[in-house]
Write an enzyme that holds these catalytic residues in place. Structure first.
Site, PDB file in Angstrom:
ATOM      1  N   GLY A 102       0.824  -1.222   0.000  1.00 13.97           N
ATOM      2  CA  GLY A 102       0.000   0.000   0.000  1.00 13.97           C
ATOM      3  C   GLY A 102       0.848   1.257   0.000  1.00 13.97           C
ATOM      4  O   GLY A 102       2.068   1.218   0.133  1.00 13.97           O
TER       5      GLY A 102
ATOM      6  N   ARG B 234       3.902   5.904   1.952  1.00 14.44           N
ATOM      7  CA  ARG B 234       4.400   7.284   2.090  1.00 14.44           C
ATOM      8  C   ARG B 234       3.995   8.146   0.899  1.00 14.44           C
ATOM      9  O   ARG B 234       4.587   9.196   0.670  1.00 14.44           O
ATOM     10  CB  ARG B 234       5.911   7.276   2.246  1.00 14.44           C
ATOM     11  CG  ARG B 234       6.649   6.567   1.126  1.00 14.44           C
ATOM     12  CD  ARG B 234       8.110   6.829   1.262  1.00 14.44           C
ATOM     13  NE  ARG B 234       8.884   5.969   0.374  1.00 14.44           N
ATOM     14  CZ  ARG B 234      10.174   6.089   0.217  1.00 14.44           C
ATOM     15  NH1 ARG B 234      10.830   7.018   0.872  1.00 14.44           N
ATOM     16  NH2 ARG B 234      10.830   5.275  -0.597  1.00 14.44           N
TER      17      ARG B 234
ATOM     18  N   ASP C 105       4.829  -4.329  -7.313  1.00 17.01           N
ATOM     19  CA  ASP C 105       4.207  -3.121  -6.763  1.00 17.01           C
ATOM     20  C   ASP C 105       4.829  -1.860  -7.363  1.00 17.01           C
ATOM     21  O   ASP C 105       4.345  -0.757  -7.111  1.00 17.01           O
ATOM     22  CB  ASP C 105       4.313  -3.096  -5.236  1.00 17.01           C
ATOM     23  CG  ASP C 105       5.724  -3.301  -4.734  1.00 17.01           C
ATOM     24  OD1 ASP C 105       6.321  -4.341  -5.053  1.00 17.01           O
ATOM     25  OD2 ASP C 105       6.255  -2.413  -4.044  1.00 17.01           O
ATOM     26  N   ASN C 106       5.890  -2.028  -8.140  1.00 16.53           N
ATOM     27  CA  ASN C 106       6.495  -0.871  -8.807  1.00 16.53           C
ATOM     28  C   ASN C 106       6.220  -0.891 -10.304  1.00 16.53           C
ATOM     29  O   ASN C 106       6.871  -0.175 -11.065  1.00 16.53           O
ATOM     30  CB  ASN C 106       8.005  -0.843  -8.557  1.00 16.53           C
ATOM     31  CG  ASN C 106       8.334  -0.533  -7.106  1.00 16.53           C
ATOM     32  OD1 ASN C 106       7.517   0.051  -6.389  1.00 16.53           O
ATOM     33  ND2 ASN C 106       9.510  -0.920  -6.666  1.00 16.53           N
TER      34      ASN C 106
HETATM   35  P1  AMP Z   1       9.444   0.927  -2.448  1.00 18.67           P
HETATM   36  O1  AMP Z   1      10.542  -0.048  -2.192  1.00 18.67           O
HETATM   37  O2  AMP Z   1       9.869   2.369  -2.249  1.00 18.67           O
HETATM   38  O3  AMP Z   1       8.778   0.734  -3.774  1.00 18.67           O
HETATM   39  O4  AMP Z   1       8.361   0.687  -1.319  1.00 18.67           O
HETATM   40  C1  AMP Z   1       7.808  -0.571  -1.025  1.00 18.67           C
HETATM   41  C2  AMP Z   1       6.739  -0.399   0.011  1.00 18.67           C
HETATM   42  O5  AMP Z   1       7.290   0.154   1.203  1.00 18.67           O
HETATM   43  C3  AMP Z   1       5.606   0.519  -0.367  1.00 18.67           C
HETATM   44  O6  AMP Z   1       4.428   0.044   0.237  1.00 18.67           O
HETATM   45  C4  AMP Z   1       6.015   1.836   0.231  1.00 18.67           C
HETATM   46  O7  AMP Z   1       4.930   2.691   0.482  1.00 18.67           O
HETATM   47  C5  AMP Z   1       6.643   1.376   1.529  1.00 18.67           C
HETATM   48  N1  AMP Z   1       7.638   2.333   2.035  1.00 18.67           N
HETATM   49  C6  AMP Z   1       8.875   2.573   1.541  1.00 18.67           C
HETATM   50  N2  AMP Z   1       9.500   3.510   2.275  1.00 18.67           N
HETATM   51  C7  AMP Z   1       8.651   3.866   3.271  1.00 18.67           C
HETATM   52  C8  AMP Z   1       8.709   4.783   4.368  1.00 18.67           C
HETATM   53  N3  AMP Z   1       9.795   5.521   4.602  1.00 18.67           N
HETATM   54  N4  AMP Z   1       7.641   4.873   5.152  1.00 18.67           N
HETATM   55  C9  AMP Z   1       6.540   4.134   4.943  1.00 18.67           C
HETATM   56  N5  AMP Z   1       6.425   3.245   3.951  1.00 18.67           N
HETATM   57  C10 AMP Z   1       7.460   3.114   3.108  1.00 18.67           C
HETATM   58 MG    MG Z   2       7.293   1.273  -4.655  1.00 13.43          MG
END
Ligand code: AMP
Ligand code: MG
Length: 487
Positions: A90, A93, A252-253
């Site tokens: 989800g 951020r 998810d990306n």
């Molecule tokens: P990402 O690796 O940036 O694509 O993020 C993967 C998941 O982790 C997603 O659900 C993001 O919203 C969550 N996420 C990444 N960084 C943070 C953060 N600093 N705070 C809250 N959720 C995060």
């Molecule tokens: Mg992501």
């Protein structure tokens, strides 16, 4: 009249979806907000007031105020990360702030990334660091300049707030836009949570707003998947052509629109190394440069699986079976343009394979090689190329074959040269260029380099005499840079 940021309407189109898809989530305030970056050119395209001086802009960019006092939304999705079903993720951020209809009648979702925790933050703080925010801002606009489908970046807001990663860092908030931020993972979420009615609702919404051409098909959901497969193949072919490595191709990306999404530890190839891993945390090289095309297919399998309640299995498999050819055709088209050919022939693959072997053996800089070859097409100045590709004998043998190949074509050398210069960029966002902008921002509070670099990368195929240094080989210190998932 251009729209003030404060007046952008709420995300009404997104809210046609039922409450299963999001929760209302206020932003969290940040002290002493300021504008780090404002993409005035993009603002103007969007029909937004382009001046940076509009009232309280900084407060809007960090979420201290929201347009029309609207409450933002955080959406729920799941996904496969590094090959494993990661369950619910989800928007941890990112917040959906508003929707904007631009003068071309395109509707954009506007997200703030890093505006505070949401119910989906899990152990995260809901924040983003200035460093990664600058990288996403610059790379989104660089990719757009390269003609590669991508989410866009409008602004960065900063504040006097520290966040903790490996060390203390400045927090920042990115304002980013896309026609929709729906990911493969949104579909996976409702499949794995055994909610077929919601899955169908999501698919219908995506088709209605983003794939209207699928509505007339005998099975619109199959048509949706087929179109997403095609767009994903196209996007990844374009990545390969410019040497872009995404770094974290988790489902998810992956954008349902085939946009490059979620810039984290991405990188562009310097010397040609097909096994290049840009993400320091990717130990096995799952997302190495040469793995991206097949990972695209792996991810599309995840999406197809999520559509099982809506489409016959055999039809899904048949659509997936077309990916490989679609990717090869799209990549051949990229190579045709890069090589300055009018037409592509099957036999051209041999010429390309031999070139790749030569570039790999000599670790020749990918971007500079293609740009130099584009000039060679007109001037035939071997010296510039032999300085680059150190195996002179093999290079000359290859150039002879290349010259024979182009002599069969109707184009003049000048036409070929022009076409190649329009296909082989001079400017890409190398890590060290972003790093210089980040250093200045973090150490000196000087944000001018971000805008200077953005403007250069927005026009990557043109010669920009004032920006020659941006087109040079990376300096030796660039070798010590390492980017990880920490952001
Ligand atoms: P990402 O690796 O940036 O694509 O993020 C993967 C998941 O982790 C997603 O659900 C993001 O919203 C969550 N996420 C990444 N960084 C943070 C953060 N600093 N705070 C809250 N959720 C995060
Ligand atoms: Mg992501």
């Amino acid at each position: 009249m251009p729209t003030q940021f404060a007046q952008i309407p709420p995300a009404l189109r997104f809210q046609q979806l039922s409450a299963n898809f999001y929760t209302e989530c206020p932003t969290t305030t940040m002290p002493r907000a300021y504008v780090v970056a404002w993409n005035a050119a993009f603002a103007a395209e969007l029909g937004l007031a382009s001046e940076r001086e509009q009232s309280n802009l900084a407060d809007y960019l960090v979420g201290n105020q929201t347009p029309q006092d609207n409450t933002p939304l955080a959406t729920v999705y799941s996904g496969h990360q590094f090959g494993v079903n990661a369950g619910q993720l989800g928007d941890g951020r990112a917040l959906l702030l508003a929707e904007l209809r631009d003068p071309q009648q395109q509707t954009w979702e506007i997200q703030l990334k890093g505006a505070g925790p949401t119910p989906f933050s899990r152990r995260g703080d809901g924040r983003a660091v200035l460093r990664s925010t600058i990288r996403e801002y610059l790379c989104s606009e660089a990719m757009h300049g390269l003609g590669i489908p991508t989410t866009r970046a409008l602004a960065i807001g900063g504040a006097k707030q520290t966040v903790w990663r490996e060390s203390a860092e400045s927090a920042a908030v990115l304002t980013r836009l896309a026609p929709t931020f729906i990911r493969f993972g949104h579909f996976e979420h409702f499949f794995y949570h055994d909610q077929p009615a919601q899955l169908q609702e999501l698919a219908d919404w995506v088709i209605q707003h983003h794939y209207a051409e699928c509505q007339a098909a005998s099975n619109p959901y199959l048509a949706l998947l087929s179109t997403v497969i095609d767009r994903t193949a196209q996007m990844i072919a374009q990545w390969q052509a410019v040497g872009f490595c995404h770094g974290v191709m988790n489902t998810d990306n992956m954008s349902i629109l085939g946009l490059t999404l979620d810039y984290g530890p991405f990188g562009f190839l310097d010397g040609f190394n097909p096994a290049h891993i840009c993400n320091h945390s990717d130990d096995s090289g799952r997302y190495a440069y040469n793995q991206q095309p097949q990972i695209g297919l792996w991810n599309l399998h995840c999406l197809a699986q999520a559509l099982l309640p809506l489409v016959e299995r055999d039809d899904l498999l048949a659509a997936l079976a077309r990916y490989q050819q679609q990717f090869e055709d799209a990549f051949a088209e990229q190579l045709r343009q890069k090589l300055g050919f009018v037409q592509w022939y099957e036999a051209d693959w041999t010429l390309v394979t031999d070139l790749f072997e030569l570039l790999q053996a000599t670790q020749t800089d990918w971007t500079i090689f293609w740009r130099t070859l584009s000039h060679w097409a007109l001037l035939q100045n071997d010296a510039a190329l032999t300085d680059l590709v150190l195996d002179r004998t093999s290079l000359q043998a290859w150039l002879e074959r290349y010259q024979q190949r182009v002599e069969n074509e109707s184009q003049t050398a000048a036409e070929r040269n022009r076409a190649m210069l329009a296909s082989n960029p001079k400017y890409i966002l190398r890590n060290h260029l972003a790093e210089v902008a980040i250093r200045k921002a973090e150490d000196e509070g000087d944000y001018s380099e971000i805008e200077r670099l953005r403007a250069c990368l927005a026009d990557p195929f043109s010669e920009q005499s004032e920006n020659e240094t941006y087109a040079q080989l990376p300096p030796s210190w660039a070798g010590t840079l390492s980017v990880s998932c920490s952001s």
